[in-house]
Design an enzyme around this catalytic site. Structure first.
Site, PDB file in Angstrom:
ATOM      1  N   GLU A   1      -9.724  75.096 -47.277  1.00  0.00           N
ATOM      2  CA  GLU A   1      -9.926  74.334 -46.390  1.00  0.00           C
ATOM      3  C   GLU A   1      -8.891  73.718 -45.467  1.00  0.00           C
ATOM      4  O   GLU A   1      -8.515  72.589 -45.379  1.00  0.00           O
ATOM      5  CB  GLU A   1     -10.440  73.020 -47.735  1.00  0.00           C
ATOM      6  CG  GLU A   1     -11.552  73.020 -48.073  1.00  0.00           C
ATOM      7  CD  GLU A   1     -11.645  71.971 -49.286  1.00  0.00           C
ATOM      8  OE1 GLU A   1     -12.989  71.626 -49.278  1.00  0.00           O
ATOM      9  OE2 GLU A   1     -10.926  71.623 -49.919  1.00  0.00           O
TER      10      GLU A   1
HETATM   11  C1  ACM Z   1     -11.903  74.103 -53.453  1.00  0.00           C
HETATM   12  O1  ACM Z   1     -12.512  73.445 -54.127  1.00  0.00           O
HETATM   13  N1  ACM Z   1     -11.224  73.537 -52.223  1.00  0.00           N
HETATM   14  C2  ACM Z   1     -11.061  75.241 -53.771  1.00  0.00           C
END
Ligand code: ACM
Length: 489
Positions: free
Chosen positions: A301
């Site tokens: 992310e």
């Molecule tokens: C995640 O759930 N951002 C690895």
């Protein structure tokens, strides 16, 4: 007494011989061949708890049926694989054989489940032979200490609780936007500020591990054949770093602490050498404190990092992990940079395919499977679950059980998998009881996915074995969700 194969996760091969049941009696002793003393003591502890008998540990190779109860013999021998074992129960003696102490420990977890929940007096081990070995080498659970800190005692309790299902890796998510939970020499404000009061989601999860406390935890896990995998998440998920050290931001300005649940807004500055000095210090320190082979560098992310910057950053940082002797794991976004074959992408999204992961596998990488819709223990069980999130959908026990990691992603087959991990993110969790309630009974489902041959798995049989485990959790003081899918006894 249950059957010989009534174990979680189900053993690879079970040959019951009902007439050969063995009584653990007042005279039972554990005979420990050379190299088995530590696990022999763990086995004796299990037998003592189940019977109340003294169960001494004696050195020796021979099986001599002592008066009042058969001997239990531990031996090391070739032919069982890294973690496999053979449990041979006869009327007059029990033999536990494995190639490694880790294999003997796995056998002890099996014996523990074949013993009464808590006992007093003679206990009977079902007769026959179990020949067992894991499908995958990496069977993991993850605890998020960043969004809510859990103390070393709480983490130790978690290690005890997961090891009985033959989970052999504990991934600790130690850093994120809301907190930094591991003391790093030379960077004291990471923990003084970002591990201090008011950190964590809603400001409700302060605390941090000292370097010594972390090392003790790692050693405690190792005694239970659990390898700790530390995660330092970067280049995103770093707001807590920049609160503690504003000089690691682009303009050096103070950064506000964040305790909300947003993701994808923070980034290290990939074009500044100071960033890499920081990252190298952290990787060196974490590697030095961690005897296990893996160091997880996050990489998920990174929405505030351009694709080009992300590539630049990882091409600087992945070699640092190797420089300090560790094998890098990263969330599967790292596959976008064509990492070397030693890097392990951890697939976590819910998509039906992932071209980057398939490409990484073609390039020689092994993968850890953690699809959120099957393995994320922070997903709600059902619409009424008071804890947890639901962005990946609801995750009941059947859904956690009924999938095959080797067919989950096109281009990623059995041989491409290092293993399977069940992550538990802690945005909504506030106590060890919360952690336990979200973990159990789904973790045994995922442990069976990771340990047992696909062909040996069966939902109805699993439900019955799981139902029988309920009183063990109760006796152990471990909270679990009484999922209505399971015929609890
Ligand atoms: C995640 O759930 N951002 C690895």
């Amino acid at each position: 007494m249950g059957g010989l194969g009534d174990v979680l996760p189900v053993p690879a091969r079970v040959r019951p011989v009902p007439a050969a049941a063995c009584t653990i009696g007042p005279g039972t002793a554990v005979r420990a061949a050379p190299g088995t003393a530590a696990v022999a003591e763990q086995l004796a502890t299990v037998l003592r708890a189940a019977t109340g008998y003294p169960v001494p540990v004696q050195p020796g190779l021979s099986v001599s049926a002592a008066a009042g109860g058969g001997a239990v013999r531990l031996v090391l021998e070739d032919g069982h694989g890294d973690e496999g074992y053979r449990l041979d129960v006869r009327a007059d003696a029990v033999t536990v054989a494995a190639q490694t102490p880790a294999g003997l420990f796995a056998a002890v977890q099996t014996v523990r489940q074949l013993m009464p929940v808590a006992g007093a007096g003679d206990a009977v081990l079902p007769g026959g032979v179990i020949e067992d070995r894991p499908r995958f080498a990496y069977r993991g659970a993850m605890l998020d200490l960043a969004r809510h800190y859990f103390t070393p005692d709480e983490v130790r309790s978690y290690i005890d609780a997961i090891a009985q299902f033959k989970i052999n890796h504990l991934h600790l998510h130690l850093t994120d936007d809301q907190g930094w939970r591991l003391e790093i020499a030379g960077w004291p404000r990471l923990t003084e500020v970002s591990g201090g009061p008011g950190t964590g989601v809603d400001g409700a999860g302060p605390g941090f591990l000292t370097a010594a406390g972390y090392a003790e935890l790692v050693a405690y896990a190792a005694d239970r054949f659990v390898t700790v995998v530390p995660e330092i998440d970067m280049p995103g998920h770093v707001n807590a770093v920049q609160v503690a050290y504003p000089e690691l931001t682009r303009d050096g300005a103070a950064v506000a602490a964040r305790t909300d649940r947003a993701v994808g807004y923070s980034s290290l500055c990939v074009d500044r050498e100071q960033t890499y000095a920081f990252v190298e210090d952290v990787i060196r320190e974490v590697a030095a404190l961690t005897p296990g082979p893996y160091l997880h560098i996050g990489g998920d992310e990174a929405d505030a990092t351009s694709a080009e910057d992300y590539r630049t950053f990882l091409h600087r940082v992945l070699p640092l992990v190797a420089k300090y002797g560790k094998r890098a794991i990263g969330w599967h976004e790292v596959a976008a940079v064509e990492p070397p074959g030693t890097v392990v992408p951890q697939f976590w999204r819910t998509a039906a395919d992932d071209a980057g992961v398939a490409r990484a596998v073609a390039g020689g990488c092994q993968v850890i499977m953690s699809p959120a819709d099957r393995t994320y223990l922070d997903m709600k069980y059902d619409a009424d679950s008071p804890l947890g999130l639901d962005w990946a959908g609801l995750l009941d026990v059947a859904r956690a059980y009924d999938w095959d990691p080797a067919t989950r992603l096109p281009g990623v087959g059995e041989q491409d998998l290092l293993g399977v991990e069940a992550p538990l993110w802690s945005e909504t969790l506030r106590s060890l009881t919360d952690v336990q309630t979200m973990t159990f009974p789904r973790l045994p489902a995922i442990a069976e996915v990771a340990w047992s041959p696909q062909a040996a798995r069966d939902w109805d049989a699993f439900r019955r074995r799981l139902a029988a485990f309920g009183p063990r959790w109760t006796a152990q003081g471990i909270a679990y969700h009484r999922s209505p899918e399971i015929p609890w006894v």
